[in-house]
Design a protein around this motif. Structure first.
Motif, PDB file in Angstrom:
ATOM      1  N   LYS A   1       0.842  -1.183   0.000  1.00  0.00           N
ATOM      2  CA  LYS A   1       0.000   0.000   0.000  1.00  0.00           C
ATOM      3  C   LYS A   1       0.888   1.246   0.000  1.00  0.00           C
ATOM      4  O   LYS A   1       1.899   1.300   0.717  1.00  0.00           O
ATOM      5  CB  LYS A   1      -0.879  -0.012   1.254  1.00  0.00           C
ATOM      6  N   LYS A   2       0.527   2.257  -0.802  1.00  0.00           N
ATOM      7  CA  LYS A   2       1.297   3.496  -0.848  1.00  0.00           C
ATOM      8  C   LYS A   2       0.825   4.428   0.275  1.00  0.00           C
ATOM      9  O   LYS A   2      -0.342   4.833   0.306  1.00  0.00           O
ATOM     10  CB  LYS A   2       1.134   4.193  -2.201  1.00  0.00           C
ATOM     11  N   VAL A   3       1.748   4.737   1.196  1.00  0.00           N
ATOM     12  CA  VAL A   3       1.407   5.538   2.378  1.00  0.00           C
ATOM     13  C   VAL A   3       2.325   6.743   2.458  1.00  0.00           C
ATOM     14  O   VAL A   3       3.546   6.627   2.291  1.00  0.00           O
ATOM     15  CB  VAL A   3       1.533   4.702   3.677  1.00  0.00           C
ATOM     16  N   LEU A   4       1.734   7.899   2.728  1.00  0.00           N
ATOM     17  CA  LEU A   4       2.492   9.129   2.922  1.00  0.00           C
ATOM     18  C   LEU A   4       2.479   9.493   4.401  1.00  0.00           C
ATOM     19  O   LEU A   4       1.413   9.643   5.008  1.00  0.00           O
ATOM     20  CB  LEU A   4       1.884  10.278   2.111  1.00  0.00           C
ATOM     21  N   VAL A   5       3.666   9.589   5.001  1.00  0.00           N
ATOM     22  CA  VAL A   5       3.800  10.030   6.394  1.00  0.00           C
ATOM     23  C   VAL A   5       4.214  11.497   6.378  1.00  0.00           C
ATOM     24  O   VAL A   5       5.262  11.849   5.835  1.00  0.00           O
ATOM     25  CB  VAL A   5       4.842   9.186   7.152  1.00  0.00           C
ATOM     26  N   VAL A   6       3.371  12.353   6.966  1.00  0.00           N
ATOM     27  CA  VAL A   6       3.606  13.796   6.937  1.00  0.00           C
ATOM     28  C   VAL A   6       4.067  14.255   8.319  1.00  0.00           C
ATOM     29  O   VAL A   6       3.331  14.146   9.302  1.00  0.00           O
ATOM     30  CB  VAL A   6       2.331  14.556   6.526  1.00  0.00           C
ATOM     31  N   GLY A   7       5.296  14.760   8.387  1.00  0.00           N
ATOM     32  CA  GLY A   7       5.853  15.224   9.659  1.00  0.00           C
ATOM     33  C   GLY A   7       6.618  14.127  10.362  1.00  0.00           C
ATOM     34  O   GLY A   7       6.131  13.002  10.505  1.00  0.00           O
ATOM     35  N   LEU A   8       7.815  14.460  10.802  1.00  0.00           N
ATOM     36  CA  LEU A   8       8.645  13.439  11.432  1.00  0.00           C
ATOM     37  C   LEU A   8       8.569  13.529  12.949  1.00  0.00           C
ATOM     38  O   LEU A   8       7.555  13.193  13.532  1.00  0.00           O
ATOM     39  CB  LEU A   8      10.083  13.533  10.925  1.00  0.00           C
ATOM     40  N   ALA A   9       9.612  13.994  13.612  1.00  0.00           N
ATOM     41  CA  ALA A   9       9.746  13.874  15.065  1.00  0.00           C
ATOM     42  C   ALA A   9       9.629  12.396  15.432  1.00  0.00           C
ATOM     43  O   ALA A   9       9.702  11.517  14.571  1.00  0.00           O
ATOM     44  CB  ALA A   9       8.725  14.734  15.789  1.00  0.00           C
ATOM     45  N   LYS A  10       9.441  12.110  16.722  1.00  0.00           N
ATOM     46  CA  LYS A  10       9.470  10.717  17.166  1.00  0.00           C
ATOM     47  C   LYS A  10       8.346   9.888  16.563  1.00  0.00           C
ATOM     48  O   LYS A  10       8.556   8.750  16.124  1.00  0.00           O
ATOM     49  CB  LYS A  10       9.398  10.660  18.697  1.00  0.00           C
ATOM     50  N   SER A  11       7.136  10.438  16.533  1.00  0.00           N
ATOM     51  CA  SER A  11       5.995   9.638  16.066  1.00  0.00           C
ATOM     52  C   SER A  11       6.075   9.364  14.574  1.00  0.00           C
ATOM     53  O   SER A  11       5.721   8.266  14.113  1.00  0.00           O
ATOM     54  CB  SER A  11       4.673  10.329  16.417  1.00  0.00           C
ATOM     55  N   GLY A  12       6.546  10.351  13.796  1.00  0.00           N
ATOM     56  CA  GLY A  12       6.655  10.154  12.361  1.00  0.00           C
ATOM     57  C   GLY A  12       7.703   9.118  11.993  1.00  0.00           C
ATOM     58  O   GLY A  12       7.492   8.284  11.104  1.00  0.00           O
ATOM     59  N   VAL A  13       8.838   9.145  12.681  1.00  0.00           N
ATOM     60  CA  VAL A  13       9.887   8.151  12.432  1.00  0.00           C
ATOM     61  C   VAL A  13       9.378   6.759  12.779  1.00  0.00           C
ATOM     62  O   VAL A  13       9.547   5.804  12.013  1.00  0.00           O
ATOM     63  CB  VAL A  13      11.153   8.484  13.252  1.00  0.00           C
TER      64      VAL A  13
ATOM     65  N   LEU B   1       0.378  14.689  -3.584  1.00  0.00           N
ATOM     66  CA  LEU B   1      -0.872  13.912  -3.585  1.00  0.00           C
ATOM     67  C   LEU B   1      -1.185  13.319  -4.954  1.00  0.00           C
ATOM     68  O   LEU B   1      -2.077  12.482  -5.084  1.00  0.00           O
ATOM     69  CB  LEU B   1      -2.030  14.798  -3.118  1.00  0.00           C
ATOM     70  N   ASP B   2      -0.434  13.747  -5.982  1.00  0.00           N
ATOM     71  CA  ASP B   2      -0.657  13.191  -7.324  1.00  0.00           C
ATOM     72  C   ASP B   2       0.007  11.830  -7.492  1.00  0.00           C
ATOM     73  O   ASP B   2      -0.119  11.201  -8.548  1.00  0.00           O
ATOM     74  CB  ASP B   2      -0.104  14.161  -8.395  1.00  0.00           C
ATOM     75  N   GLU B   3       0.711  11.361  -6.458  1.00  0.00           N
ATOM     76  CA  GLU B   3       1.459  10.108  -6.574  1.00  0.00           C
ATOM     77  C   GLU B   3       0.660   8.869  -6.192  1.00  0.00           C
ATOM     78  O   GLU B   3       1.213   7.772  -6.096  1.00  0.00           O
ATOM     79  CB  GLU B   3       2.740  10.196  -5.730  1.00  0.00           C
ATOM     80  N   GLY B   4      -0.634   9.057  -5.951  1.00  0.00           N
ATOM     81  CA  GLY B   4      -1.505   7.902  -5.758  1.00  0.00           C
ATOM     82  C   GLY B   4      -1.458   7.250  -4.388  1.00  0.00           C
ATOM     83  O   GLY B   4      -1.605   6.029  -4.266  1.00  0.00           O
ATOM     84  N   PHE B   5      -1.272   8.044  -3.363  1.00  0.00           N
ATOM     85  CA  PHE B   5      -1.266   7.482  -2.009  1.00  0.00           C
ATOM     86  C   PHE B   5      -2.657   7.023  -1.606  1.00  0.00           C
ATOM     87  O   PHE B   5      -3.664   7.611  -2.010  1.00  0.00           O
ATOM     88  CB  PHE B   5      -0.741   8.516  -1.004  1.00  0.00           C
ATOM     89  N   GLU B   6      -2.680   5.975  -0.789  1.00  0.00           N
ATOM     90  CA  GLU B   6      -3.961   5.436  -0.312  1.00  0.00           C
ATOM     91  C   GLU B   6      -4.251   5.806   1.137  1.00  0.00           C
ATOM     92  O   GLU B   6      -5.365   5.612   1.620  1.00  0.00           O
ATOM     93  CB  GLU B   6      -3.948   3.907  -0.441  1.00  0.00           C
TER      94      GLU B   6
ATOM     95  N   GLU C   1      -2.015  22.863   4.028  1.00  0.00           N
ATOM     96  CA  GLU C   1      -2.540  22.715   2.658  1.00  0.00           C
ATOM     97  C   GLU C   1      -2.450  21.271   2.155  1.00  0.00           C
ATOM     98  O   GLU C   1      -3.344  20.785   1.457  1.00  0.00           O
ATOM     99  CB  GLU C   1      -1.786  23.658   1.705  1.00  0.00           C
ATOM    100  N   LEU C   2      -1.380  20.576   2.507  1.00  0.00           N
ATOM    101  CA  LEU C   2      -1.230  19.183   2.082  1.00  0.00           C
ATOM    102  C   LEU C   2      -2.306  18.301   2.722  1.00  0.00           C
ATOM    103  O   LEU C   2      -2.917  17.459   2.050  1.00  0.00           O
ATOM    104  CB  LEU C   2       0.166  18.674   2.447  1.00  0.00           C
ATOM    105  N   ILE C   3      -2.554  18.512   4.004  1.00  0.00           N
ATOM    106  CA  ILE C   3      -3.579  17.728   4.703  1.00  0.00           C
ATOM    107  C   ILE C   3      -4.968  18.080   4.179  1.00  0.00           C
ATOM    108  O   ILE C   3      -5.805  17.188   3.946  1.00  0.00           O
ATOM    109  CB  ILE C   3      -3.494  17.961   6.226  1.00  0.00           C
TER     110      ILE C   3
END
Length: 449
Positions: free
Chosen positions: A10-22, A69-74, A87-89
């Motif tokens: 599944k294609k997943v985009l994680v937005v924002g790092l810090a501890k939870s994003g990593v 968002l044009d990369e087909g994330f699910e 804006e991304l969200i």
């Protein structure tokens, strides 16, 4: 850890790092997802992003381009601190993409029973108390969530005979879909975080989301002293265990004859409890309820309540110096928390306060300043705080550059028998990345006296 297959390929985009994003990125990668990480910090300055590149995870840094968002994330996994106005969200939501936070991932893979704890104030103390009580009963228990350890990391370790005690913010709860704790706690709900939430209504509903997916087999521990909150959770399917510091609730937790009762069973006398402050009574009632429902005996509960003196950065006693007691309440990032801290002391108090200016005034603190002999203010709200002090008739008002200098000034003007209380009533972000950093600076400076 459950070996779920729902994210494989599944294609997943994680937005924002810090501890939870990593942690979310590494978990999704482990579960077979095609992960892309997006963070605002440039790659050259971003050690977290560089470490993910080494794991074979795609990284886009330096901004939050909507074109991603044009990369087909699910699916989008959002860092809780990123607002939904980003804006991304916003673009992802407009496209109908699910946007979750990492606690949802933690729930999906967890084999352990979960106790979820939320509320405006008292979350950290309640979470810590529950953890200690279950530990005292010799149960295998983990603390996680907003308290510092990422929930989806802990969920990979905890087994089916274990318990996860998870502190949850409104930011995290806005990003759940199926998350369902066996025991949910809502300590209280007051106006807060309106710079993130569009209204008190949205904020309160985010808190109430903790019980959204609960069933008749689950439990909800809730503050019976707040009618609006009781109305908000009235449609919960969970078995409700109300608590009150003001009235007797025979089917819940309450105070009578200077003792605490759980469903009419005497648990402990208030005089035996060492945790300071009337505000902590709510937290203690919540913790007893969760511990009893989880199989802890009265002896384990008694052992904790007669030894536990508080959480770091939350009305934490640091040191006595020349007869002056210093307390670190850096976690007081709103005036409600500072009211509670001030209310815990009757001795002459030197209040160290100030921080990020969110546009609010602090007049609601006025009735709680009667014992404050001096105010030392810093940060963006320094002038507001000093104006408040003048209105309260406080004679000694000082403006300093920051927390470190405030300790020196407090030491200079204090006398034996005084309390020096760092309770900023503001977030730390104007001068420090977290309230923990602010509190640690205070502790270090106090210990240097």
């Amino acid at each position: 850890m459950k070996r779920i297959q729902m994210y494989r390929n599944k294609k997943v985009l994680v937005v924002g790092l810090a501890k939870s994003g990593v942690a979310a990125s590494l978990l999704l990668h482990r579960l077979g997802a095609f992960v892309t990480v997006n963070d605002w910090k440039p790659l050259s300055e971003n050690k977290e992003a560089q470490s993910l590149l080494d794991e074979g995870i795609k990284v886009v840094c330096g901004s939050h381009p909507v074109e991603l968002l044009d990369e087909g994330f699910e699916l989008i996994v959002k860092n809780p601190g990123i607002p939904y106005t980003n804006e991304l969200i916003k673009g992802a939501i407009e496209k109908g993409l699910p946007v979750i936070t990492e606690v949802e991932l933690a729930y999906e893979i967890s084999e352990a029973k979960m106790i979820g704890i939320t509320g405006t104030n008292g979350k950290t103390t309640t979470t810590t108390l529950v953890h200690h009580m279950l530990e005292a009963e010799k149960k295998r228990v983990y603390m996680a969530g907003n308290i510092g350890t990422v929930a989806c990391e802990v969920a990979q370790e905890a087994g089916e005979d274990d318990t996860m005690v998870v502190e949850l913010s409104s930011f995290q709860l806005m990003g759940i879909q199926t998350f369902k704790p066996s025991i949910a706690i809502i300590t209280n709900v007051y106006e807060a975080h309106l710079d993130y939430h569009s209204s008190l209504h949205e904020y309160a509903h985010a808190k109430a989301a903790i019980t959204r997916n609960q069933t008749e087999e689950d439990f909800l521990i809730v503050n019976a002293d707040q009618p609006e909150l009781m109305d908000l959770i009235s449609h919960s399917k969970a078995q409700q265990l109300p608590f009150s510091t003001k009235k007797i609730v025979k089917d819940g937790l309450y105070v009578m004859d200077d003792s605490i009762y759980f469903r009419n069973e005497l648990i402990i006398s208030l005089s035996d409890i060492v945790l300071p402050g009337a505000h902590n009574l709510e937290n203690i009632l919540c913790a007893i309820g969760a511990a009893k429902l989880s199989g802890a005996g009265n002896q384990a509960i008694y052992e904790v309540l007669t030894t536990f003196t508080g959480v770091r950065h939350r009305t934490q006693f640091v040191r006595e110096w020349n007869g002056v007691k210093f307390y670190n309440d850096s976690k007081a990032t709103n005036s409600l928390a500072t009211k509670s801290a001030l209310d815990a002391f009757s001795a002459p108090t030197i209040l160290l306060c100030g921080g990020l200016d969110r546009g609010n005034d602090f007049d609601d603190l006025l009735p709680f300043l009667s014992n404050v002999k001096a105010m030392v203010a810093f940060g963006q709200t320094s002038e507001k705080m000093l104006a408040l002090g003048k209105k309260a008739g406080i004679k000694e008002l000082w403006s300093v550059s920051g927390v470190e200098e405030s300790v020196g000034k407090a030491a200079e003007i204090s006398r034996s028998g005084d309390i020096v209380l760092l309770s900023p009533a503001c977030a730390s972000w104007d001068q420090h990345p977290t309230f923990e950093v602010r509190g640690d600076i205070f502790i270090n400076r106090v210990n240097m006296l």
